[in-house]
Design an enzyme around this catalytic site. Structure first.
Site, PDB file in Angstrom:
ATOM      1  N   ASP A   1      42.318  32.438  46.053  1.00  0.00           N
ATOM      2  CA  ASP A   1      41.174  33.080  46.690  1.00  0.00           C
ATOM      3  C   ASP A   1      40.580  32.231  47.821  1.00  0.00           C
ATOM      4  O   ASP A   1      40.424  32.712  48.939  1.00  0.00           O
ATOM      5  CB  ASP A   1      40.109  33.469  45.655  1.00  0.00           C
TER       6      ASP A   1
ATOM      7  N   ASP B   1      49.901  42.699  34.771  1.00  0.00           N
ATOM      8  CA  ASP B   1      50.991  41.731  34.794  1.00  0.00           C
ATOM      9  C   ASP B   1      51.550  41.474  33.401  1.00  0.00           C
ATOM     10  O   ASP B   1      52.509  40.718  33.252  1.00  0.00           O
ATOM     11  CB  ASP B   1      50.503  40.412  35.421  1.00  0.00           C
TER      12      ASP B   1
ATOM     13  N   GLU C   1      43.241  38.848  27.444  1.00  0.00           N
ATOM     14  CA  GLU C   1      42.290  39.756  28.099  1.00  0.00           C
ATOM     15  C   GLU C   1      42.354  41.102  27.379  1.00  0.00           C
ATOM     16  O   GLU C   1      43.044  42.021  27.836  1.00  0.00           O
ATOM     17  CB  GLU C   1      42.678  39.929  29.575  1.00  0.00           C
TER      18      GLU C   1
ATOM     19  N   LYS D   1      48.396  35.800  40.397  1.00  0.00           N
ATOM     20  CA  LYS D   1      47.482  36.861  40.816  1.00  0.00           C
ATOM     21  C   LYS D   1      47.696  37.264  42.276  1.00  0.00           C
ATOM     22  O   LYS D   1      47.615  38.452  42.614  1.00  0.00           O
ATOM     23  CB  LYS D   1      46.041  36.404  40.611  1.00  0.00           C
TER      24      LYS D   1
ATOM     25  N   ASP E   1      38.289  41.076  38.904  1.00  0.00           N
ATOM     26  CA  ASP E   1      39.028  40.607  37.738  1.00  0.00           C
ATOM     27  C   ASP E   1      38.728  41.565  36.593  1.00  0.00           C
ATOM     28  O   ASP E   1      37.686  42.213  36.589  1.00  0.00           O
ATOM     29  CB  ASP E   1      38.564  39.198  37.349  1.00  0.00           C
TER      30      ASP E   1
HETATM   31  O1  UPG Z   1      49.716  36.108  36.913  1.00  0.00           O
HETATM   32  C1  UPG Z   1      48.550  36.479  36.920  1.00  0.00           C
HETATM   33  C2  UPG Z   1      47.480  35.641  36.577  1.00  0.00           C
HETATM   34  C3  UPG Z   1      46.192  36.145  36.604  1.00  0.00           C
HETATM   35  N1  UPG Z   1      45.948  37.426  36.946  1.00  0.00           N
HETATM   36  C4  UPG Z   1      44.550  37.940  36.964  1.00  0.00           C
HETATM   37  O2  UPG Z   1      43.730  37.086  37.718  1.00  0.00           O
HETATM   38  C5  UPG Z   1      42.391  37.218  37.301  1.00  0.00           C
HETATM   39  C6  UPG Z   1      41.734  35.857  37.217  1.00  0.00           C
HETATM   40  O3  UPG Z   1      42.240  35.130  36.143  1.00  0.00           O
HETATM   41  P1  UPG Z   1      41.293  34.247  35.203  1.00  0.00           P
HETATM   42  O4  UPG Z   1      42.163  33.554  34.234  1.00  0.00           O
HETATM   43  O5  UPG Z   1      40.153  35.049  34.727  1.00  0.00           O
HETATM   44  O6  UPG Z   1      40.814  33.152  36.220  1.00  0.00           O
HETATM   45  P2  UPG Z   1      39.357  32.714  36.664  1.00  0.00           P
HETATM   46  O7  UPG Z   1      39.387  31.259  36.909  1.00  0.00           O
HETATM   47  O8  UPG Z   1      38.301  33.227  35.811  1.00  0.00           O
HETATM   48  O9  UPG Z   1      39.325  33.380  38.068  1.00  0.00           O
HETATM   49  C7  UPG Z   1      38.761  32.835  39.223  1.00  0.00           C
HETATM   50  O10 UPG Z   1      39.684  32.021  39.910  1.00  0.00           O
HETATM   51  C8  UPG Z   1      40.908  32.655  40.274  1.00  0.00           C
HETATM   52  C9  UPG Z   1      41.765  31.657  41.006  1.00  0.00           C
HETATM   53  O11 UPG Z   1      41.041  31.002  41.960  1.00  0.00           O
HETATM   54  C10 UPG Z   1      40.625  33.889  41.112  1.00  0.00           C
HETATM   55  O12 UPG Z   1      41.816  34.545  41.379  1.00  0.00           O
HETATM   56  C11 UPG Z   1      39.725  34.794  40.343  1.00  0.00           C
HETATM   57  O13 UPG Z   1      39.455  35.965  41.040  1.00  0.00           O
HETATM   58  C12 UPG Z   1      38.439  34.054  40.049  1.00  0.00           C
HETATM   59  O14 UPG Z   1      37.558  34.890  39.327  1.00  0.00           O
HETATM   60  C13 UPG Z   1      42.416  37.977  35.977  1.00  0.00           C
HETATM   61  O15 UPG Z   1      41.953  39.287  36.195  1.00  0.00           O
HETATM   62  C14 UPG Z   1      43.881  37.975  35.620  1.00  0.00           C
HETATM   63  O16 UPG Z   1      44.236  39.096  34.917  1.00  0.00           O
HETATM   64  C15 UPG Z   1      46.988  38.258  37.289  1.00  0.00           C
HETATM   65  O17 UPG Z   1      46.778  39.424  37.590  1.00  0.00           O
HETATM   66  N2  UPG Z   1      48.257  37.773  37.267  1.00  0.00           N
HETATM   67 MN    MN Z   2      37.788  35.047  35.017  1.00  0.00          MN
END
Ligand code: UPG
Ligand code: MN
Length: 741
Positions: free
Chosen positions: A453, A136, A107, A268, A292
């Site tokens: 979520d 993180d 990211e 997260k 995010d």
């Molecule tokens: O240990 C962690 C892992 C992830 N993240 C953050 O979580 C967000 C979502 O991660 P991403 O890999 O982009 O996952 P997505 O699948 O795109 O995310 C969708 O699915 C996730 C799990 O269901 C939700 O938390 C997200 O909000 C939703 O947008 C990002 O901002 C990460 O930086 C953290 O802060 N800490």
């Molecule tokens: Mn995402």
């Protein structure tokens, strides 16, 4: 529908979709008719396993269809009137905004700071906002980028507000050349902003190359000798709006919670809970919005829009207001089905007509007290909360418990001087703070599933809360959709794993059916989303039936001369029509429908199946499920990488076992069609039109896989996958032939 009065803040409009309803009902009855036909067959021909499998799969499809139709039965749309709210500016509540990032490699910080900049520039009194960025990755680069972004924000935010800029994420704004648009004064300012943004970008790129991660000095000293997974908490106020001035910048705070290798951090969800506590000590706003790192604010009025729903008491309180997830990097006709338009524009609107949309992890504003475990009937009651219970719930920080009590009693809090709270915030950001507390179970974001979520939202709905869904134009937020290749499939697999984890947990909406306050149709929705994960199994079984019939000269569908053939025929036609209708309704092309349908089939046989396996492995204790962060394309690199351009719209593969089942199914269909047409099956041949059609349809759906079988490099399936799949396909054909001997 009541007419809005001159001051109402929103209106809930029921959408009428009679044609869709009629089709949904007809399809359901046809499915029942098909089941009836199967039962009759058993009476006349006796029970055979082929019909039994067909019956089981079709029962599943009928049940699942009922769940799906439930979703869109009573859709609603919310119309908001933020201009009425603007007359009551002084009443606007404070909002704490959380932005999460986890890995500066996957990211890139330039993406995160664009999101932050778009947020700092929203149309909302700056003294009522605070922006918390959770890192993180514990990355000095992220911190450095944020502090540089702040300098740019000081000229960018006034520029946006002066010229009423629409898109306030600079990388998107500057992707259009406006150097010769508007007045000379605007042109001058535009150029100045662009130069400043380019310089900011350059500084971050230089820093990424030159940072050495050992001893760091000055502002970065806190990051000296830290490791992303092993470090003390780092909380730094990058900017404080000390005087509480309305048109200054909102507070900006950097938070990297403590991590220790032997203490689980809950991904997260863990990060969100730390942000909740840290912000509780610093600003304690009654509303919390979370984004995010790649989801920038695309419509500067979003918070005002949401407040229209929160502030209007006529319909009872909403626990949260969710905005759709939309993406800026969509390819034409959605070849990877990663734009989620039907989900966001049709299904979520349908849910909004029941108890409310699911919480989707980003682009959402919650009432703080809801996440502190309050139920709707307790709301606003000045109950007595006992101290020891509060400590058991919220952990041992006295300051935090005091702040939480104010929230639970609905007492508006005043922000503290941020610097004075730093020490207390460190305490609540330690890795073991949550031990023996209710964080992750009764309060905060929920633990136990990597799809935190949906789980967190469900627990809120289970208490009886309602939620609302807003779909403003232009879209509230835009994010980065994962592009082609195995990435979206891995992403999907992670989703499936997390959903299935919840289905089999103690939180499963089936287990708690008698004791919670989920509305019946809302429960059907949660079942729909959790059970989508096991779709893989009936689908694969059903996909193998026509192949088996062609190879072994059987029939599982009626023959063309039998009148009952009209049931499956009509079913297929109406099903396709029903799906297409959704695409027409949302202004998408028929090609987009086909791409989404195809990806749906591909996903259920690649990632879905692997997700099911991952959960099975977790159950038997062989492995843990993991949250793999999705890679985000760097905002500035999109136009300078040739290879990514070439990849656009084309499938790429890797060594993942994910591709084995689908390649096997593909090979089996090809073998079955070959055997069917060449007539080499035993006994007298009867041409099964239904079976051939199913097989051909599957081959068309899996066309990208067929291409992958013959292509080279990353566009081709690796030899090992081809080898394993051929062996499995061969075995299947062999067993089919044996069964007829
Ligand atoms: O240990 C962690 C892992 C992830 N993240 C953050 O979580 C967000 C979502 O991660 P991403 O890999 O982009 O996952 P997505 O699948 O795109 O995310 C969708 O699915 C996730 C799990 O269901 C939700 O938390 C997200 O909000 C939703 O947008 C990002 O901002 C990460 O930086 C953290 O802060 N800490
Ligand atoms: Mn995402």
């Amino acid at each position: 529908m009541a007419k809005p009065n001159a001051l109402s803040l929103y209106q809930k409009v029921e959408l009428q979709r009679p044609l869709q309803r009629a089709l949904d009902a007809t399809i359901f009855f046809l499915l029942l008719a098909l089941l009836g036909y199967r039962l009759l067959l058993v009476r006349t021909h006796g029970l055979c396993w082929l019909y039994a499998i067909a019956f089981l799969c079709e029962s599943w499809f009928a049940f699942f269809w009922a769940l799906t139709a439930n979703l869109t039965w009573t859709p609603v749309h919310y119309q908001t009137y933020p201009q009425h709210l603007l007359k009551r500016v002084e009443e606007l509540p404070r909002v704490d905004v959380f932005i999460t990032t986890a890995d500066p490699g996957l990211e890139p910080p330039i993406i995160t700071i664009n999101t932050v900049l778009s947020l700092l520039a929203v149309e909302y009194p700056a003294n009522k906002l605070a922006c918390y960025v959770s890192d993180d990755g514990c990355s000095p680069l992220t911190y450095y980028s944020l502090s540089e972004a702040l300098k740019f924000a000081k000229i960018w935010v006034p520029f946006c507000k002066n010229y009423r800029v629409e898109v306030r994420a600079p990388f998107r704004y500057f992707s259009d050349d406006l150097s010769s648009a508007g007045s000379p004064e605007f042109q001058y300012e535009w150029r100045r902003m662009k130069d400043a943004y380019d310089a900011l970008n350059q500084r971050i790129e230089d820093a990424a190359k030159s940072f050495t991660f050992g001893d760091l000095a000055g502002d970065l000293a806190d990051f000296s000798n830290t490791k992303p997974k092993n470090h003390a908490p780092i909380i730094k106020v990058i900017w404080e709006n000390k005087e509480g001035i309305e048109d200054e910048l909102p507070h900006l705070i950097y938070v990297s919670r403590e991590k220790r290798p032997n203490i689980t951090h809950h991904n997260k969800a863990g990060a969100m809970n730390v942000l909740t506590r840290v912000s509780g000590l610093m600003t304690n706003a009654s509303y919390m919005m979370n984004l995010d790192c790649d989801m920038f604010v695309n419509n500067p009025d979003v918070i005002l829009q949401a407040m229209c729903l929160f502030k209007d008491p006529i319909n009872g309180e909403y626990a949260f207001v969710q905005f759709p997830q939309c993406f800026y990097n969509g390819l034409q006709d959605d070849p990877f089905a990663n734009q989620w338009i039907i989900m966001m524009q049709v299904k979520m609107r349908g849910l909004a007509g029941i108890q409310g949309p699911a919480y989707m992890g980003t682009g959402c504003i919650h009432r703080r007290k809801v996440l502190y475990g309050q139920s709707p009937n307790e709301a606003n009651i000045n109950e007595k909360y006992y101290d020891d219970e509060l400590y058991k719930t919220f952990g041992n920080s006295k300051d935090f418990v005091t702040s939480a009590t104010r929230v639970l009693r609905s007492v508006e809090d005043y922000p503290n001087c941020l610097a004075d709270t730093i020490k207390a915030t460190h305490e609540v950001a330690t890795a073991d703070y949550e031990h023996n507390s209710c964080w992750g179970s009764k309060v905060g974001w929920q633990y136990g599933s990597i799809v935190e979520d949906v789980l967190t939202g469900m627990l809120i709905h289970k208490k009886g809360w309602k939620s609302a869904y807003l779909t403003p134009t232009p879209p509230a937020f835009l994010g980065c959709a994962s592009s082609g290749g195995p990435i979206p499939l891995n992403h999907h697999k992670r989703g499936i794993t997390g959903l299935l984890e919840t289905l089999i947990s103690k939180n499963s909406p089936i287990v708690t059916a008698l004791s919670d306050k989920l509305q019946f149709r809302q429960r059907m929705f949660y079942l729909w989303i959790y059970l989508a994960s096991v779709q893989a199994i009936p689908r694969i079984c059903y996909a193998l039936l026509p192949a088996f019939c062609l190879i072994a000269n059987f029939h599982f569908l009626p023959k063309v001369q039998e009148p009952v053939i009209c049931i499956p025929l009509l079913l297929s036609v109406l099903f396709v029509l029903r799906q297409m209708l959704g695409y027409i309704e949302t202004d998408q092309s028929i090609r987009a429908w086909w791409n989404n349908h195809r990806m749906d089939m591909i996903k259920s046989m690649c990632s879905c199946l692997l997700g099911v396996v991952a959960v099975l492995l977790k159950i038997v204790g062989l492995s843990e499920t993991t949250f793999e962060v999705t890679k985000k394309e760097s905002a500035s690199s999109s136009d300078d990488t040739e290879s990514s351009d070439r990849d656009l719209g084309r499938f790429t593969f890797d060594e993942s076992p994910m591709f084995v089942p689908i390649t096997t199914v593909m090979m089996i269909q090809l073998a079955a069609l070959a055997i069917g047409f060449l007539g080499t099956q035993p006994g007298r041949r009867e041409f099964g039109v239904g079976e051939v059609t199913c097989s051909v349809w599957l081959v068309l759906c899996f066309w990208p896989i067929l291409k992958g079988m013959f292509a080279k490099g990353s566009y081709g399936l690796p030899w090992s996958t081809l080898f394993k799949s051929s062996a499995l396909a061969f075995l299947f054909v062999y067993l089919c032939r044996m069964s007829t001997k």
